[in-house]
Write a protein that holds these residues in place. Structure first.
Motif, mmCIF file in Angstrom:
data_model
loop_
_atom_site.group_PDB
_atom_site.id
_atom_site.type_symbol
_atom_site.label_atom_id
_atom_site.label_comp_id
_atom_site.label_asym_id
_atom_site.label_seq_id
_atom_site.Cartn_x
_atom_site.Cartn_y
_atom_site.Cartn_z
ATOM 1 N N ARG A 181 0.865 -1.325 -0.133
ATOM 2 C CA ARG A 181 -0.120 0.047 -0.056
ATOM 3 C C ARG A 181 0.644 1.134 0.076
ATOM 4 O O ARG A 181 1.898 1.260 0.820
ATOM 5 C CB ARG A 181 -0.952 -0.008 1.263
ATOM 6 N N LYS A 182 0.511 2.147 -0.832
ATOM 7 C CA LYS A 182 1.231 3.530 -0.954
ATOM 8 C C LYS A 182 0.414 4.376 -0.526
ATOM 9 O O LYS A 182 -0.777 4.369 -0.508
ATOM 10 C CB LYS A 182 1.772 3.587 -2.404
ATOM 11 N N LEU A 183 1.119 5.738 -0.295
ATOM 12 C CA LEU A 183 0.449 7.004 0.127
ATOM 13 C C LEU A 183 -0.234 7.048 1.392
ATOM 14 O O LEU A 183 -1.547 7.398 1.292
ATOM 15 C CB LEU A 183 -0.547 7.426 -1.067
ATOM 16 N N ALA A 184 0.089 6.304 2.320
ATOM 17 C CA ALA A 184 -0.573 6.262 3.632
ATOM 18 C C ALA A 184 -0.120 7.522 4.320
ATOM 19 O O ALA A 184 1.110 7.558 4.466
ATOM 20 C CB ALA A 184 -0.344 5.036 4.492
ATOM 21 N N SER A 185 -0.812 8.365 4.633
ATOM 22 C CA SER A 185 -0.337 9.657 5.267
ATOM 23 C C SER A 185 -0.617 9.435 6.731
ATOM 24 O O SER A 185 0.122 10.426 7.670
ATOM 25 C CB SER A 185 -0.971 10.725 4.740
ATOM 26 N N ILE A 186 -1.335 8.739 7.244
ATOM 27 C CA ILE A 186 -1.624 8.614 8.779
ATOM 28 C C ILE A 186 -1.076 7.161 9.461
ATOM 29 O O ILE A 186 -1.612 6.424 8.835
ATOM 30 C CB ILE A 186 -3.105 8.869 9.158
ATOM 31 N N ILE A 187 -0.240 7.227 10.163
ATOM 32 C CA ILE A 187 0.465 5.881 10.640
ATOM 33 C C ILE A 187 0.087 5.945 12.108
ATOM 34 O O ILE A 187 0.803 6.789 12.595
ATOM 35 C CB ILE A 187 1.947 5.786 10.313
ATOM 36 N N VAL A 188 -0.539 4.959 12.495
ATOM 37 C CA VAL A 188 -0.667 4.892 14.175
ATOM 38 C C VAL A 188 0.343 3.672 14.419
ATOM 39 O O VAL A 188 0.040 2.573 13.849
ATOM 40 C CB VAL A 188 -2.166 4.619 14.276
ATOM 41 N N ALA A 189 0.810 3.466 15.638
ATOM 42 C CA ALA A 189 1.966 2.354 15.955
ATOM 43 C C ALA A 189 1.422 1.912 17.244
ATOM 44 O O ALA A 189 0.812 2.684 18.287
ATOM 45 C CB ALA A 189 2.995 2.776 15.877
ATOM 46 N N ILE A 190 1.270 0.567 17.482
ATOM 47 C CA ILE A 190 0.974 -0.081 18.629
ATOM 48 C C ILE A 190 2.168 -1.056 19.177
ATOM 49 O O ILE A 190 2.439 -1.802 18.646
ATOM 50 C CB ILE A 190 -0.355 -0.904 18.724
ATOM 51 N N SER A 191 2.721 -0.467 20.305
ATOM 52 C CA SER A 191 4.012 -1.078 20.647
ATOM 53 C C SER A 191 3.737 -2.777 21.318
ATOM 54 O O SER A 191 2.466 -2.754 21.758
ATOM 55 C CB SER A 191 4.946 -0.352 21.899
ATOM 56 N N GLY A 192 4.794 -3.181 21.606
ATOM 57 C CA GLY A 192 4.689 -4.444 22.172
ATOM 58 C C GLY A 192 4.010 -4.335 23.498
ATOM 59 O O GLY A 192 3.466 -5.272 24.355
ATOM 60 N N GLU A 193 4.183 -3.180 24.378
ATOM 61 C CA GLU A 193 3.507 -2.905 25.506
ATOM 62 C C GLU A 193 2.267 -2.237 25.670
ATOM 63 O O GLU A 193 2.108 -1.640 26.510
ATOM 64 C CB GLU A 193 4.642 -1.952 26.336
ATOM 65 N N ASP A 194 1.678 -2.267 24.599
ATOM 66 C CA ASP A 194 0.267 -1.797 24.300
ATOM 67 C C ASP A 194 0.269 -0.330 24.334
ATOM 68 O O ASP A 194 -0.659 0.243 24.745
ATOM 69 C CB ASP A 194 -0.584 -2.529 24.909
#
Length: 134
Positions: A56-69
């Motif tokens: 997937r290209k052109l994703a402008s919003i990235i949300v990350a969930i770490s291993g510690e939630d």
């Protein structure tokens, strides 16, 4: 026959660079307006493996969930209740942008679903989950 002598002052010609500068500034404005800026989540993620992954290209919003939630958006830690507000702010910057959730392999699936629901509550229907291609 009289000879005409050319002095140094007669050979001076001014080169007008104003049109060149106008073009450069117009191109600069064009590239700034049409470019998409990707906001980094701010945490390193170990993505889970998937066989059916597609690029997937052109994703402008990235949300990350770490291993510690922990939830990270734009290099800031955000609580689950603040995901919707943070995504709405990023969506105002790029209304046509899509969202990608990078969930660590050690994070809880329930938190992933809740984050995706918060993102969809902002009106973004195109939400993807980032995985590693096997």
């Amino acid at each position: 026959m009289a000879r005409r002598s050319f002095s140094q002052a007669d050979n001076d010609e001014d080169v007008n660079v104003t049109p060149l500068l106008d073009i450069v500034f117009i191109m600069l404005i064009f590239f700034i307006v049409t470019s998409t800026f990707v906001k980094e989540p701010g945490v390193e993620i170990t993505r889970p493996d998937a066989v059916t992954a597609s690029e997937r290209k052109l994703a402008s919003i990235i949300v990350a969930i770490s291993g510690e939630d922990e939830i990270w958006i734009n290099k800031e830690r955000v609580e689950l209740e603040g995901v919707k507000t943070a995504v709405e702010q990023l969506r105002r910057e790029n209304p046509k942008g899509t969202a990608v959730v990078q969930a660590d392999a050690e994070s809880k699936t329930r938190l992933l679903v809740e984050v995706v629901n918060q993102i969809r509550a902002t009106g973004i229907t195109d939400v993807a989950v980032s995985t590693e291609d096997v």
